[in-house]
Design an enzyme around this catalytic site. Structure first.
Site, PDB file in Angstrom:
ATOM      1  N   GLU A  30      -0.243 -12.778  -1.432  1.00  0.00           N
ATOM      2  CA  GLU A  30      -1.850 -12.899  -1.708  1.00  0.00           C
ATOM      3  C   GLU A  30      -2.129 -13.918  -2.422  1.00  0.00           C
ATOM      4  OE1 GLU A  30      -3.115  -9.379  -3.633  1.00  0.00           O
ATOM      5  OE2 GLU A  30      -2.126  -8.256  -1.986  1.00  0.00           O
ATOM      6  N   SER A  75       0.560  -1.170  -0.089  1.00  0.00           N
ATOM      7  CA  SER A  75      -0.033   0.027  -0.002  1.00  0.00           C
ATOM      8  C   SER A  75       1.006   1.373   0.051  1.00  0.00           C
ATOM      9  CB  SER A  75      -0.937   0.102   1.174  1.00  0.00           C
ATOM     10  OG  SER A  75      -0.147  -0.288   2.412  1.00  0.00           O
ATOM     11  N   ASP A  94       5.147  -7.272   2.666  1.00  0.00           N
ATOM     12  CA  ASP A  94       4.597  -7.724   1.416  1.00  0.00           C
ATOM     13  C   ASP A  94       5.575  -7.869   0.336  1.00  0.00           C
ATOM     14  OD1 ASP A  94       1.794  -7.832   1.862  1.00  0.00           O
ATOM     15  OD2 ASP A  94       1.631  -5.566   1.538  1.00  0.00           O
ATOM     16  N   GLU A 134      -9.440  -9.789   3.774  1.00  0.00           N
ATOM     17  CA  GLU A 134      -9.647  -8.542   3.672  1.00  0.00           C
ATOM     18  C   GLU A 134     -11.170  -8.479   2.765  1.00  0.00           C
ATOM     19  OE1 GLU A 134      -8.327  -4.659   1.229  1.00  0.00           O
ATOM     20  OE2 GLU A 134      -6.822  -6.013   1.182  1.00  0.00           O
TER      21      GLU A 134
END
Length: 272
Positions: free
Chosen positions: A123, A53, A91, A190
């Site tokens: 992810e 992010s 990440d 999420e």
């Protein structure tokens, strides 16, 4: 289930599992630089996520996709130098692990060696299991991420709530259980229905961390810029703003400009 809060001098992946077993909720926030990480860590946040992010809030990109591995390592290195207590998770950015398990391992090793972070996050579920296995086999802790996965935003086409339909919900549960079997120490969920978060959390022995997943997750994560109100155009239902720094900082900076223009700053006591 006990709700007694244990004092941790240093948070590890085992600490998070202990927290789940003890009924203690896990706090997680993002940080991308030394100064912010210093504040977050001193506030006893359990996990600091150096999230991709950063692509949005630090670099101004529309999505998380543009950020590179080198940039993630830079941000993670800055954060790790500030931290004394929190577990620092980084990440692995888009394109650095999805298609090639060997590349995934190289990316994870670079993050761990060059930034000295404590764990990585990826992810996806079944589709990235070989990459997850390769990273875990090297002794690198892995946090999973299911539900709305921002790196796949162009596949979804929208940031809407995921897994409302039974088929997608069943796949998410299966993916979560797969990630646990592979050896992941926690999973971010999420923007999924709260009841699904409850089902997933109760089916796992590892903790779940929610963002827009409701109160049944074992912990919660927010982007620090959103929590502090530094961003002002992003207003999802799950976001609770604890400050309005966008407005407060704007007022302070405007006052500074006025003071300089009016020759009020610096005054006699603010010079040598």
């Amino acid at each position: 289930m006990s709700t007694a809060k244990k004092e941790y001098k240093r948070i590890t992946v085992k600490s998070l599992i202990d927290m789940k077993n003890n009924g203690e909720k896990i706090s997680m926030l993002t940080a991308y630089d030394y100064s912010m990480a210093k504040i977050v860590d001193a506030a006893n946040v359990d996990v600091i996520l150096v999230g991709d992010s950063a692509s949005n809030v630090m670099a101004g990109h529309e999505t998380t996709l543009p950020i590179t591995l080198d940039q993630m390592i830079y941000h993670a290195s800055s954060v790790i130098r500030a931290v004394n207590r929190a577990l620092v998770v980084v990440d692995i950015p888009f394109g650095s692990y999805q298609s090639d398990p060997k590349e995934a391992l190289r990316s994870a090793i670079r993050i761990m060696k060059e930034s000295r972070a404590h764990a990585v996050k990826v992810e996806g579920g079944e589709e990235i299991k070989e990459s997850v296995k390769r990273i875990l086999n090297a002794g690198i802790p892995v946090m999973g991420h299911l539900g709305l996965t921002p790196q796949a935003i162009y596949k979804f086409g929208t940031y809407t709530v995921r897994a409302r339909e039974e088929d997608e919900a069943d796949k998410l549960i299966a993916d979560a259980q797969l990630l646990e079997r592979l050896g992941c120490f926690a999973i971010v969920l999420e923007k999924i229905p709260a009841e699904l978060t409850k089902r997933v959390s109760e089916s796992l022995s590892i903790p779940t961390i929610g963002i827009g997943g409701g109160k049944h997750a074992d912990g919660q994560v927010l982007v620090i810029h959103d929590l502090l109100g530094m961003t002002h155009e992003f207003n999802p239902r799950f976001l609770r703003r604890y400050m309005n720094l966008y407005e407060d900082m704007g007022k302070a900076i405007s006052q500074y400009v006025d003071d300089v223009k009016s020759r009020d700053f610096p005054n006699d006591e603010e010079q040598y």
